[in-house]
Structures are given as structure tokens and as C-alpha cells.
Scaffold this motif. Structure first.
Motif, mmCIF file in Angstrom:
data_model
loop_
_atom_site.group_PDB
_atom_site.id
_atom_site.type_symbol
_atom_site.label_atom_id
_atom_site.label_comp_id
_atom_site.label_asym_id
_atom_site.label_seq_id
_atom_site.Cartn_x
_atom_site.Cartn_y
_atom_site.Cartn_z
ATOM 1 N N LEU A 56 0.825 -1.208 0.000
ATOM 2 C CA LEU A 56 0.000 0.000 0.000
ATOM 3 C C LEU A 56 0.859 1.259 0.000
ATOM 4 C CD1 LEU A 56 -2.833 1.257 0.265
ATOM 5 C CD2 LEU A 56 -2.519 1.183 2.740
ATOM 6 N N PRO A 57 0.778 2.068 -1.077
ATOM 7 C CA PRO A 57 1.444 3.369 -1.045
ATOM 8 C C PRO A 57 0.586 4.363 -0.267
ATOM 9 C CG PRO A 57 0.393 3.056 -3.169
ATOM 10 C CD PRO A 57 0.127 1.802 -2.371
ATOM 11 N N GLY A 58 1.175 5.051 0.684
ATOM 12 C CA GLY A 58 0.379 5.981 1.492
ATOM 13 C C GLY A 58 1.238 6.717 2.499
ATOM 14 N N ARG A 59 0.575 7.242 3.527
ATOM 15 C CA ARG A 59 1.251 8.050 4.536
ATOM 16 C C ARG A 59 1.315 7.279 5.855
ATOM 17 N NH1 ARG A 59 2.329 13.256 4.197
ATOM 18 N NH2 ARG A 59 0.881 13.493 2.440
ATOM 19 N N ILE A 60 2.489 7.335 6.491
ATOM 20 C CA ILE A 60 2.650 6.692 7.797
ATOM 21 C C ILE A 60 1.797 7.431 8.820
ATOM 22 C CG2 ILE A 60 4.249 6.088 9.634
ATOM 23 C CD1 ILE A 60 4.764 4.479 7.190
ATOM 24 N N VAL A 61 0.837 6.725 9.401
ATOM 25 C CA VAL A 61 -0.050 7.337 10.389
ATOM 26 C C VAL A 61 0.492 7.147 11.801
ATOM 27 C CG1 VAL A 61 -2.371 7.327 11.379
ATOM 28 C CG2 VAL A 61 -2.064 7.036 8.912
ATOM 29 N N GLU A 62 0.978 5.921 12.083
ATOM 30 C CA GLU A 62 1.361 5.622 13.461
ATOM 31 C C GLU A 62 2.320 4.433 13.491
ATOM 32 O OE1 GLU A 62 -0.862 4.346 17.667
ATOM 33 O OE2 GLU A 62 -1.955 4.359 15.758
ATOM 34 N N PHE A 63 3.342 4.537 14.367
ATOM 35 C CA PHE A 63 4.209 3.404 14.667
ATOM 36 C C PHE A 63 3.779 2.804 16.003
ATOM 37 C CE2 PHE A 63 7.176 5.698 11.828
ATOM 38 C CZ PHE A 63 7.467 4.663 10.951
ATOM 39 N N MET A 64 3.650 1.480 16.041
ATOM 40 C CA MET A 64 3.276 0.795 17.276
ATOM 41 C C MET A 64 4.492 0.289 18.055
ATOM 42 S SD MET A 64 0.749 0.780 15.047
ATOM 43 C CE MET A 64 -1.026 0.838 14.887
ATOM 44 N N VAL B 208 9.516 -7.895 19.498
ATOM 45 C CA VAL B 208 8.187 -8.136 18.932
ATOM 46 C C VAL B 208 8.012 -9.629 18.694
ATOM 47 C CG1 VAL B 208 7.943 -5.881 17.838
ATOM 48 C CG2 VAL B 208 9.066 -7.729 16.593
ATOM 49 N N GLN B 209 6.749 -10.039 18.613
ATOM 50 C CA GLN B 209 6.400 -11.403 18.273
ATOM 51 C C GLN B 209 5.842 -11.432 16.846
ATOM 52 O OE1 GLN B 209 6.969 -14.011 20.426
ATOM 53 N NE2 GLN B 209 7.903 -12.476 21.763
ATOM 54 N N LYS B 210 5.940 -12.592 16.225
ATOM 55 C CA LYS B 210 5.398 -12.739 14.878
ATOM 56 C C LYS B 210 3.900 -12.433 14.886
ATOM 57 C CE LYS B 210 4.916 -16.051 11.095
ATOM 58 N NZ LYS B 210 5.215 -17.416 10.611
ATOM 59 N N GLY B 211 3.475 -11.539 13.973
ATOM 60 C CA GLY B 211 2.070 -11.152 13.884
ATOM 61 C C GLY B 211 1.721 -9.886 14.634
ATOM 62 N N ASP B 212 2.653 -9.347 15.429
ATOM 63 C CA ASP B 212 2.392 -8.087 16.126
ATOM 64 C C ASP B 212 2.282 -6.939 15.125
ATOM 65 O OD1 ASP B 212 2.474 -9.397 18.502
ATOM 66 O OD2 ASP B 212 4.425 -8.643 19.146
ATOM 67 N N THR B 213 1.288 -6.076 15.308
ATOM 68 C CA THR B 213 1.150 -4.904 14.435
ATOM 69 C C THR B 213 2.236 -3.892 14.774
ATOM 70 O OG1 THR B 213 -1.237 -5.237 14.324
ATOM 71 C CG2 THR B 213 -0.400 -3.085 13.674
ATOM 72 N N VAL B 214 2.952 -3.431 13.738
ATOM 73 C CA VAL B 214 4.086 -2.539 13.970
ATOM 74 C C VAL B 214 3.879 -1.143 13.392
ATOM 75 C CG1 VAL B 214 5.752 -4.416 14.167
ATOM 76 C CG2 VAL B 214 5.248 -3.471 11.911
ATOM 77 N N VAL B 215 3.032 -0.987 12.362
ATOM 78 C CA VAL B 215 2.856 0.329 11.750
ATOM 79 C C VAL B 215 1.507 0.377 11.037
ATOM 80 C CG1 VAL B 215 3.975 -0.345 9.590
ATOM 81 C CG2 VAL B 215 3.927 2.070 10.237
#
Length: 340
Positions: free
Chosen positions: A64-72, A79-86
Motif C-alpha cells: 500500500l502506497p500511502g502516509r505513515i499514520v502511526e508506529f506501534m 516483537v512477536q510474529k504477527g504483532d502490528t508494527v505500523v
């Protein structure tokens, strides 16, 4: 007087002999020092091969081309596999999803119309036209039969009989055509039209699924268990398709890389275990096992024949894994091997 005069004459001679003795001692000392220096130079100590610890790095990127809204997450965070990062937002992708969904609804409505068949009003009208043709055919048939009987008795002319026959046949054709129109209206669209309409619905669903798959990358997750090593863009910046967002280190898969001149490869063979020390961990001793040896090629550091007087010495890259996990070992730490 003669004795004193003789002693005065001997003093310079003694001083000269003393100076010669001191010079001889100094010369002997210099020779001894040079001999020791030569001894150590001719018998060098073990050569140290220095390498560097490395770890597997997995890049996080999306479609997805777009704008970075938030870093988690932050750099250095586990981090663990499957953790949301951005999270990434794209107004263009959202608009395309609305457009694709609208087209899907249009094609679904058209397909329902085709499946439902002819409207009841059209069907009733076709039926009425058929019944009208049936009634006309019945009248034409009866008229033809009466005229035919009269013609047989010689009451009417052959022309009248032919006109009645022609009218009867015309009404037969009209009734057949009206019946076909009614049957077609009752059956609805042809099978080809139905298949084409259903295919257009599938195309619309595919377009929606395509946009939704891109929008799934609005929330990127970690592909492995590891540690965030680098975050490249800042929040609010635009990123393109496939642009790297961050790197995740897999510290469970570490190795050490050495660049070694080929004259030192005699005891560094595939599968051999090596004893090494890690200065950053207090000279901790570890056992490494070689699993990779490769020539770095002509672009790597090498020594020409004019320098060595023998041959062109190439550089080889050697990779070795710790036999046992090494606690607190980090990528970039120096690892030393003493080569006898």
C-alpha cells in the motif's frame, strides 16, 4: 718527586682504558638488544583473525502506497510474529475500494435482472397476443372448412376457396409466431447472456478483492519473532509500494563472518570447530563451526605477486555459527580467532 711524576703520567692512560671498557660494554649491550629484537621478529606470535557477529535481518514493507499514520513499536523493542508494527493510510486506495464496490453492486443488480427473467407485464402481454392469434386461427379454420364444403358443392368459386385457405395459413403462421414470442418471454434471457452476466459479477468481485488485499497492508505486522533494529521513515511521511519501513533482527539466527587471506586457510576447513573469544563479553570463549567458505573475488582485498614475491593472495569469506547460543551476543561485536 719521581714517584709523583710517574703517577701523574699514568692517570690519562687509565682514563683512556676506562673509556674503552665502557664503550665495549655499550657495544655489547647494543648487540644483545638487536639480537633479541631479531629473535622476536623471526619468531612472531600467533596471528589473530578478526571477524564480526551478524544476525538475520527481515525487512518489513507493504503493497500500500500511502502516509505513515502511526508506529506501534520503537527501535530496540522486542516483537512477536504477527504483532502490528505500523499503520499506513491511503485515500486513493479507499476511493478505489468505494468505486469497485459500487461497480460490484451494479453488476449484481444486472445479474439479478437477467436471472429473474422477463417482467410479468411483458409476459402477460405476450400471452394475450398468443391467445388472440389462437382465436383468429380458430375462426380462420372454421371459415376455410365452410368455404371448402361450399366449393365442393359448387356454390362458391375456386377463388373464394383459395382466399379462405390463404387466410387460414396466414393465421397459422401468426399463431406460431405469437406462441414463440410468449415462450421466449417465459424462458427469459439466453444461457449465454446469463453466463456473461455472472462473469461480470465475478470480475467486479475480483476488483474489490484486489483493492481489499492492498488495504490489508494498512496495518503491517512483524513477520518473525525478533527485535526492531531500524525504522527508516518518520510518522507522517509518504512511502511507496514495497518501500522498506523497518528491519527486524532474528537474534536466534546469528553467525560470525571472517575475511581471511588464503595462506591462512590451512586449518580453516568446512565443518571444523574453532575456539574464539569475544572481547565485548569480557573475552568470553566460544566454539564456532564453519559452514560457509567462498572466494570474495577480484574486487576483494588481495596481495600482488610483486609484494609477496610468490603469488597473488586472494581473500576468502568464512562464516561460522556458534555451537551453543551465546548470551548477550549482538550483531557488530568483534570475534577473534588465534591462528597458530
Amino acid at each position: 718527586m719521581d714517584t709523583e711524576k710517574k703517577e701523574n703520567m699514568d692517570t690519562p692512560k687509565r682514563q683512556k682504558e676506562k673509556s674503552l671498557a665502557i664503550g665495549l660494554v655499550a657495544l655489547i649491550s647494543i648487540i644483545v638488544i638487536l639480537a633479541l629484537i631479531g629473535f622476536f621478529l623471526l619468531n612472531p606470535g600467533p596471528e589473530i583473525i578478526q571477524g564480526q557477529a551478524e544476525a538475520t535481518q527481515v525487512r518489513v514493507s507493504g503493497k500500500l502506497p500511502g502516509r505513515i499514520v502511526e508506529f506501534m513499536v520503537e527501535e530496540g523493542e522486542s516483537v512477536q510474529k504477527g504483532d502490528t508494527v505500523v499503520r499506513i493510510f491511503s485515500s486513493d486506495a479507499e476511493a478505489k475500494l468505494m468505486q469497485a464496490t459500487a461497480m460490484e453492486n451494479v453488476y449484481k443488480a444486472q445479474n439479478q435482472k437477467v436471472d429473474k427473467g422477463t417482467r410479468i407485464e411483458v409476459l402477460n402481454a405476450a400471452y394475450d397476443m398468443w391467445q388472440q392469434a389462437v382465436a383468429g386461427l380458430d375462426i380462420a379454420k372454421k371459415s376455410y372448412e365452410r368455404i371448402q364444403n361450399l366449393y365442393a358443392k359448387g356454390v362458391v368459386s375456386a377463388q373464394k376457396r383459395d382466399e379462405a385457405e390463404a387466410n387460414y395459413k396466414a393465421m397459422q403462421a401468426k399463431e406460431s409466431a405469437a406462441r414463440s414470442q410468449y415462450e421466449m418471454a417465459k424462458t427469459g434471457a439466453q444461457i449465454e447472456d446469463k453466463e456473461a452476466s455472472a462473469a461480470m459479477v465475478d470480475v467486479a468481485k475480483g476488483s474489490v478483492a484486489e483493492v481489499e488485499s492492498v488495504l490489508d497492508d494498512s496495518y503491517l505486522t512483524s513477520p518473525i519473532d525478533g527485535e526492531i533494529s531500524d525504522i527508516f521513515p518518520n510518522a507522517g511521511e509518504l512511502v511507496g509500494t514495497g518501500a522498506p519501513i523497518m528491519n527486524v533482527l532474528d537474534l536466534s539466527k546469528m553467525w560470525v563472518t571472517f575475511n581471511v587471506r588464503e595462506e591462512l586457510l590451512q586449518h580453516l576447513t568446512m565443518g571444523k570447530e574453532l575456539q574464539a573469544v569475544i572481547p565485548a563479553l569480557g573475552d568470553k570463549e566460544v566454539t564456532l563451526k564453519i559452514y560457509y567458505i567462498k572466494d570474495l573475488g577480484t574486487y576483494a582485498v588481495w596481495r600482488a605477486t610483486k609484494t609477496t614475491g610468490q603469488y597473488d593472495a586472494k581473500t576468502f569469506q568464512i562464516k561460522a555459527r556458534p555451537v551453543q547460543p551465546v548470551e548477550n551476543l549482538r550483531p557488530g561485536m568483534s570475534v577473534l580467532i588465534k591462528q597458530q
